[in-house]
Scaffold this motif. Sequence first.
Motif, short mmCIF file in Angstrom:
data_model
loop_
_atom_site.label_atom_id
_atom_site.label_comp_id
_atom_site.label_asym_id
_atom_site.label_seq_id
_atom_site.Cartn_x
_atom_site.Cartn_y
_atom_site.Cartn_z
N ALA A 8 0.84 -1.21 0.00
CA ALA A 8 0.00 0.00 0.00
C ALA A 8 0.87 1.25 0.00
CB ALA A 8 -0.93 0.00 1.20
N ALA A 9 1.97 1.22 0.74
CA ALA A 9 2.87 2.37 0.78
C ALA A 9 3.59 2.54 -0.56
CB ALA A 9 3.89 2.21 1.90
N LEU A 10 3.92 1.45 -1.21
CA LEU A 10 4.65 1.53 -2.47
C LEU A 10 3.74 1.90 -3.64
CD1 LEU A 10 7.04 -1.52 -2.12
CD2 LEU A 10 7.48 0.87 -1.58
N ASN A 11 2.46 1.59 -3.56
CA ASN A 11 1.54 1.90 -4.64
C ASN A 11 1.25 3.39 -4.74
OD1 ASN A 11 1.24 -0.68 -5.58
ND2 ASN A 11 -0.50 -1.14 -4.28
N SER A 12 1.53 4.13 -3.70
CA SER A 12 1.19 5.56 -3.69
C SER A 12 1.99 6.34 -4.73
CB SER A 12 1.43 6.15 -2.31
OG SER A 12 2.79 6.07 -1.97
N PHE A 13 3.22 5.93 -5.03
CA PHE A 13 4.00 6.69 -6.00
C PHE A 13 3.78 6.23 -7.43
CE2 PHE A 13 6.77 3.13 -5.29
CZ PHE A 13 7.33 2.91 -6.52
N SER A 14 3.18 5.07 -7.63
CA SER A 14 3.03 4.55 -8.99
C SER A 14 1.74 5.00 -9.68
CB SER A 14 3.10 3.03 -8.97
OG SER A 14 2.00 2.51 -8.27
N SER A 15 0.80 5.56 -8.94
CA SER A 15 -0.48 5.87 -9.55
C SER A 15 -0.41 6.99 -10.58
CB SER A 15 -1.51 6.23 -8.47
OG SER A 15 -1.07 7.37 -7.77
N GLY A 16 0.52 7.93 -10.42
CA GLY A 16 0.61 9.04 -11.36
C GLY A 16 1.64 8.84 -12.45
N ASN A 17 2.36 7.75 -12.40
CA ASN A 17 3.41 7.51 -13.40
C ASN A 17 2.82 6.95 -14.68
OD1 ASN A 17 5.24 8.34 -11.52
ND2 ASN A 17 5.97 6.30 -11.01
N GLU A 18 3.35 7.38 -15.79
CA GLU A 18 2.91 6.91 -17.09
C GLU A 18 3.73 5.68 -17.47
OE1 GLU A 18 2.94 8.98 -21.31
OE2 GLU A 18 2.02 10.22 -19.75
N VAL A 19 3.10 4.70 -18.06
CA VAL A 19 3.79 3.48 -18.46
C VAL A 19 4.22 3.61 -19.91
CG1 VAL A 19 3.54 1.00 -18.79
CG2 VAL A 19 2.45 2.10 -16.84
N SER A 20 5.49 3.35 -20.15
CA SER A 20 6.02 3.39 -21.50
C SER A 20 6.10 1.97 -22.05
CB SER A 20 7.42 4.02 -21.49
OG SER A 20 7.99 3.94 -22.77
N HIS A 21 5.77 1.81 -23.32
CA HIS A 21 5.82 0.50 -23.94
C HIS A 21 7.11 0.30 -24.72
CE1 HIS A 21 1.76 -0.37 -22.76
NE2 HIS A 21 1.41 0.83 -23.16
N ARG A 22 7.96 1.29 -24.73
CA ARG A 22 9.26 1.17 -25.39
C ARG A 22 10.32 0.82 -24.37
NH1 ARG A 22 9.64 6.96 -27.88
NH2 ARG A 22 9.29 7.24 -25.69
N PRO A 23 11.34 0.05 -24.75
CA PRO A 23 12.42 -0.22 -23.80
C PRO A 23 13.20 1.07 -23.51
CG PRO A 23 12.90 -1.20 -25.94
CD PRO A 23 11.53 -0.61 -26.02
N PRO A 24 13.61 1.27 -22.27
CA PRO A 24 14.36 2.49 -21.94
C PRO A 24 15.70 2.51 -22.65
CG PRO A 24 14.33 0.98 -20.08
CD PRO A 24 13.44 0.39 -21.14
N GLN A 25 16.21 3.70 -22.90
CA GLN A 25 17.52 3.84 -23.55
C GLN A 25 18.62 3.26 -22.66
OE1 GLN A 25 18.12 4.85 -26.63
NE2 GLN A 25 15.95 5.15 -26.96
N ASP A 26 18.51 3.48 -21.36
CA ASP A 26 19.49 2.98 -20.40
C ASP A 26 18.74 2.15 -19.36
OD1 ASP A 26 21.56 2.53 -18.65
OD2 ASP A 26 21.66 4.59 -17.92
N PRO A 27 18.61 0.83 -19.57
CA PRO A 27 17.82 0.03 -18.65
C PRO A 27 18.38 0.00 -17.23
CG PRO A 27 18.83 -1.36 -20.33
CD PRO A 27 19.12 0.06 -20.69
N ILE A 28 19.71 0.05 -17.09
CA ILE A 28 20.31 0.07 -15.75
C ILE A 28 19.97 1.39 -15.06
CG2 ILE A 28 22.46 -0.01 -14.44
CD1 ILE A 28 21.87 -2.66 -15.73
N GLY A 29 20.05 2.48 -15.78
CA GLY A 29 19.70 3.78 -15.22
C GLY A 29 18.23 3.87 -14.86
N ALA A 30 17.38 3.31 -15.71
CA ALA A 30 15.95 3.31 -15.44
C ALA A 30 15.63 2.47 -14.21
CB ALA A 30 15.18 2.78 -16.65
N ALA A 31 16.30 1.33 -14.07
CA ALA A 31 16.09 0.49 -12.89
C ALA A 31 16.57 1.20 -11.64
CB ALA A 31 16.82 -0.84 -13.07
N ALA A 32 17.71 1.86 -11.72
CA ALA A 32 18.24 2.59 -10.57
C ALA A 32 17.29 3.71 -10.16
CB ALA A 32 19.63 3.15 -10.88
N GLN A 33 16.72 4.40 -11.13
CA GLN A 33 15.77 5.48 -10.83
C GLN A 33 14.51 4.92 -10.17
OE1 GLN A 33 14.36 7.59 -14.28
NE2 GLN A 33 13.97 9.44 -13.08
#
Length: 67
Positions: A8-33
């Motif tokens: 429940a605490a972790l879901n609070s930050f994901s509700s406003g995020n947009e989901v991208s269907h393309r792979p990130p340019q830097d997957p390690i950086g995206a995971a770290a973020q």
Amino acid sequence: MNHVVDLAALNSFSSGNEVSHRPPQDPIGAAAQAIEQILAAAHEAGQEEAVRLLHAVTALLSAAPRH
């Protein structure tokens, strides 16, 4: 070893995020973020075990080779 994380605490930050269907340019950086966002939520929720685990994951991601 199993770690319990309050979803429940972790879901609070994901509700406003947009989901991208393309792979990130830097997957390690995206995971770290993403881990940094989850780490902040775990820290605010006082989940010390999750914070320690996520710090370890962050350290592994920072040491991962990038192309």
